[in-house]
Design a protein around this motif. Structure first.
Motif, short mmCIF file in Angstrom:
data_model
loop_
_atom_site.label_atom_id
_atom_site.label_comp_id
_atom_site.label_asym_id
_atom_site.label_seq_id
_atom_site.Cartn_x
_atom_site.Cartn_y
_atom_site.Cartn_z
N VAL A 8 -23.24 -58.80 -17.90
CA VAL A 8 -24.33 -58.12 -18.61
C VAL A 8 -23.85 -56.76 -19.07
N ALA A 10 -24.96 -53.32 -20.58
CA ALA A 10 -26.27 -52.68 -20.55
C ALA A 10 -26.15 -51.18 -20.39
N SER A 17 -32.30 -53.68 -21.51
CA SER A 17 -31.20 -53.85 -20.54
C SER A 17 -31.76 -54.06 -19.14
N VAL A 57 -27.28 -52.49 -26.98
CA VAL A 57 -27.42 -53.16 -25.69
C VAL A 57 -28.84 -53.69 -25.59
N PRO A 58 -29.00 -54.78 -24.81
CA PRO A 58 -28.02 -55.47 -23.99
C PRO A 58 -27.32 -56.59 -24.75
N SER A 70 -32.51 -59.24 -26.26
CA SER A 70 -32.94 -59.43 -24.87
C SER A 70 -33.82 -60.65 -24.65
#
Length: 221
Positions: A8, A10, A17, A57-58, A70
């Motif tokens: 991940v 983030a 995130s 991000v993420p 996300s």
């Protein structure tokens, strides 16, 4: 692939995130968090662009599979790791309700994020002058979005009009926590406040993942 660790990418000040990290922790999904230093512009590096061409991000890497956005990531994780059905239901109508919220979220609650961005982040941390017009514009999204969520919740319901928590609640909760930046009084929204308390009581990982944000707010604002 369910046996492979999810990587991940983030930043802990990023609400999407935190949603991914919290979901992994809640469901014991094997994962490793790689912090992308946004202040240093690491999200714009050629290496990171190969993971997420949007340079945001993420994002995740799972084996040879890469994914950003996300909500797409949450759906993917729910399916691949076969988490409890309530997080992203198999039932077409229940699933449609979750999808409905996720689409609404991007065009409403996420837009409302412009309020704390212009009121706090740009002025306090980027040295930009206050912009009352921008603050007022985005505050309109805050009022309409929070009123929508407040009116949509009943005593024991969740944000996608379900009787159980879903990935929609994870996403929404992580956004709501950002309003601590502007000292929003959640007593004004009693249903939202009660819903947040229910989620926190049943998902300690959701509490834990927000500790860096709350510490940052306490020390910096």
């Amino acid at each position: 692939m369910a046996d492979e660790k999810v990587h991940v990418y983030a930043h802990m000040m990023s609400e999407p995130s935190r949603a991914i990290i919290a979901f992994c922790k809640i469901n014991n999904i094997p994962h490793e968090v790689h912090i992308v230093d946004l202040a240093k512009g690491e999200q714009k590096s050629p290496e990171y662009e190969k993971i997420n061409p949007q340079k945001k991000v993420p994002a995740i890497v799972h084996g040879d599979f890469k994914l950003f956005e996300s909500h797409s990531i949450l759906v993917y994780l729910a399916r691949v790791f076969q988490v409890e059905d309530h997080w992203y239901p198999d039932d077409p109508k229940e699933q449609a309700k979750v999808n409905c919220y996720l689409h609404w979220h991007h065009n409403n609650l996420r837009q409302a994020g412009g309020y704390y961005e212009w009121k706090v982040i740009r002025t306090r941390f980027h040295g930009e002058p206050p912009n009352p017009e921008k603050e007022s514009y985005y505050y309109g999204f805050v009022e309409s979005s929070l009123n929508f969520v407040e009116n949509n919740l009943s005593e024991n319901s969740y944000v996608a009009n379900t009787s159980y928590p879903t990935i929609a609640d994870i996403s929404c909760f992580c956004h709501m926590m950002m309003y601590h930046m502007v000292k929003l009084d959640f007593d004004t929204y009693p249903r939202i406040k009660a819903w947040m308390e229910r989620l926190q009581a049943s998902n300690q990982a959701l509490v834990k993942v927000h500790e860096p944000l709350l510490k940052f707010i306490e020390e910096s604002l």
